[in-house]
Write a protein that holds these residues in place. Structure first.
Motif, mmCIF file in Angstrom:
data_model
loop_
_atom_site.group_PDB
_atom_site.id
_atom_site.type_symbol
_atom_site.label_atom_id
_atom_site.label_comp_id
_atom_site.label_asym_id
_atom_site.label_seq_id
_atom_site.Cartn_x
_atom_site.Cartn_y
_atom_site.Cartn_z
ATOM 1 N N LEU A 1 0.869 -1.174 0.000
ATOM 2 C CA LEU A 1 0.000 0.000 0.000
ATOM 3 C C LEU A 1 0.905 1.222 0.000
ATOM 4 O O LEU A 1 1.668 1.444 0.942
ATOM 5 C CB LEU A 1 -0.909 0.018 1.241
ATOM 6 C CG LEU A 1 -1.806 1.238 1.392
ATOM 7 C CD1 LEU A 1 -2.753 1.379 0.205
ATOM 8 C CD2 LEU A 1 -2.598 1.151 2.685
ATOM 9 N N ALA A 2 0.874 1.979 -1.077
ATOM 10 C CA ALA A 2 1.737 3.155 -1.214
ATOM 11 C C ALA A 2 0.860 4.392 -1.339
ATOM 12 O O ALA A 2 0.056 4.503 -2.264
ATOM 13 C CB ALA A 2 2.622 3.015 -2.438
ATOM 14 N N ILE A 3 1.004 5.300 -0.383
ATOM 15 C CA ILE A 3 0.267 6.563 -0.420
ATOM 16 C C ILE A 3 1.282 7.676 -0.603
ATOM 17 O O ILE A 3 2.188 7.839 0.208
ATOM 18 C CB ILE A 3 -0.560 6.773 0.866
ATOM 19 C CG1 ILE A 3 -1.545 5.611 1.044
ATOM 20 C CG2 ILE A 3 -1.292 8.106 0.804
ATOM 21 C CD1 ILE A 3 -2.310 5.631 2.337
ATOM 22 N N GLN A 4 1.122 8.407 -1.690
ATOM 23 C CA GLN A 4 2.071 9.467 -2.026
ATOM 24 C C GLN A 4 1.363 10.813 -1.933
ATOM 25 O O GLN A 4 0.323 11.021 -2.530
ATOM 26 C CB GLN A 4 2.597 9.240 -3.441
ATOM 27 C CG GLN A 4 3.649 10.197 -3.876
ATOM 28 C CD GLN A 4 4.161 9.857 -5.269
ATOM 29 O OE1 GLN A 4 3.585 9.039 -5.967
ATOM 30 N NE2 GLN A 4 5.230 10.500 -5.662
ATOM 31 N N TYR B 1 1.156 11.592 7.848
ATOM 32 C CA TYR B 1 0.667 10.247 8.124
ATOM 33 C C TYR B 1 -0.512 10.346 9.080
ATOM 34 O O TYR B 1 -0.440 11.008 10.110
ATOM 35 C CB TYR B 1 1.764 9.369 8.737
ATOM 36 C CG TYR B 1 1.267 8.013 9.155
ATOM 37 C CD1 TYR B 1 0.983 7.046 8.202
ATOM 38 C CD2 TYR B 1 1.054 7.704 10.497
ATOM 39 C CE1 TYR B 1 0.509 5.804 8.574
ATOM 40 C CE2 TYR B 1 0.579 6.462 10.873
ATOM 41 C CZ TYR B 1 0.320 5.519 9.913
ATOM 42 O OH TYR B 1 -0.155 4.300 10.283
ATOM 43 N N TYR B 2 -1.606 9.694 8.728
ATOM 44 C CA TYR B 2 -2.794 9.649 9.576
ATOM 45 C C TYR B 2 -2.844 8.285 10.264
ATOM 46 O O TYR B 2 -2.633 7.251 9.635
ATOM 47 C CB TYR B 2 -4.049 9.895 8.744
ATOM 48 C CG TYR B 2 -4.025 11.223 8.023
ATOM 49 C CD1 TYR B 2 -4.200 12.409 8.718
ATOM 50 C CD2 TYR B 2 -3.800 11.294 6.656
ATOM 51 C CE1 TYR B 2 -4.166 13.640 8.068
ATOM 52 C CE2 TYR B 2 -3.765 12.510 5.989
ATOM 53 C CZ TYR B 2 -3.940 13.674 6.706
ATOM 54 O OH TYR B 2 -3.898 14.893 6.061
#
Length: 121
Positions: free
Chosen positions: A37-40, A46-47
């Motif tokens: 899982l990659a969130i850019q 960061y949550y």
């Protein structure tokens, strides 16, 4: 499974990463698996509640498997049961991949990736 002798003079693999396999010789089973899982974001934020695979259906769905309806019978004769490799050069093996010089009875690879890009509008 066909059993053979693997002879490799030179092998160069720069990177083997993230659940990947570089194998010289025979094996019975190889099952590399990875979930990414990659969130850019434009800013590093960061949550606490993000990053759970269960939030995304792609990680929970069953992967369809092929159904074989026909009986398959095979016969092999190896006059020279050797695998000879002079030289191999690989830049990268990644994300549940396999580089093998030899035989394997069963291979099951799984790679699931969810890439999210968030930008300010």
């Amino acid at each position: 499974m066909i059993s053979r002798f693997s002879n490799v003079n030179r092998a160069y693999v720069n990177t083997v990463g993230i659940s990947s396999v570089f194998n010289i010789g025979d094996s019975m089973q190889i099952t590399p698996s990875i979930k990414v899982l990659a969130i850019q974001r434009e800013q590093e934020i960061y949550y606490d509640e993000e990053g759970k695979f269960s939030q995304f259906p792609i990680f929970e769905e069953e992967i369809p498997q092929p159904v074989f309806y026909e009986q398959l019978t095979t016969n092999f004769f190896n006059k020279n049961p050797k695998i000879n490799v002079d030289s191999i050069s690989v830049t990268s093996i990644s994300s549940s991949a396999i580089l093998q010089i030899g035989s394997t009875k069963d291979i099951v690879c799984e790679s699931r990736t969810k890439h999210i890009r968030q930008s300010k509008n």
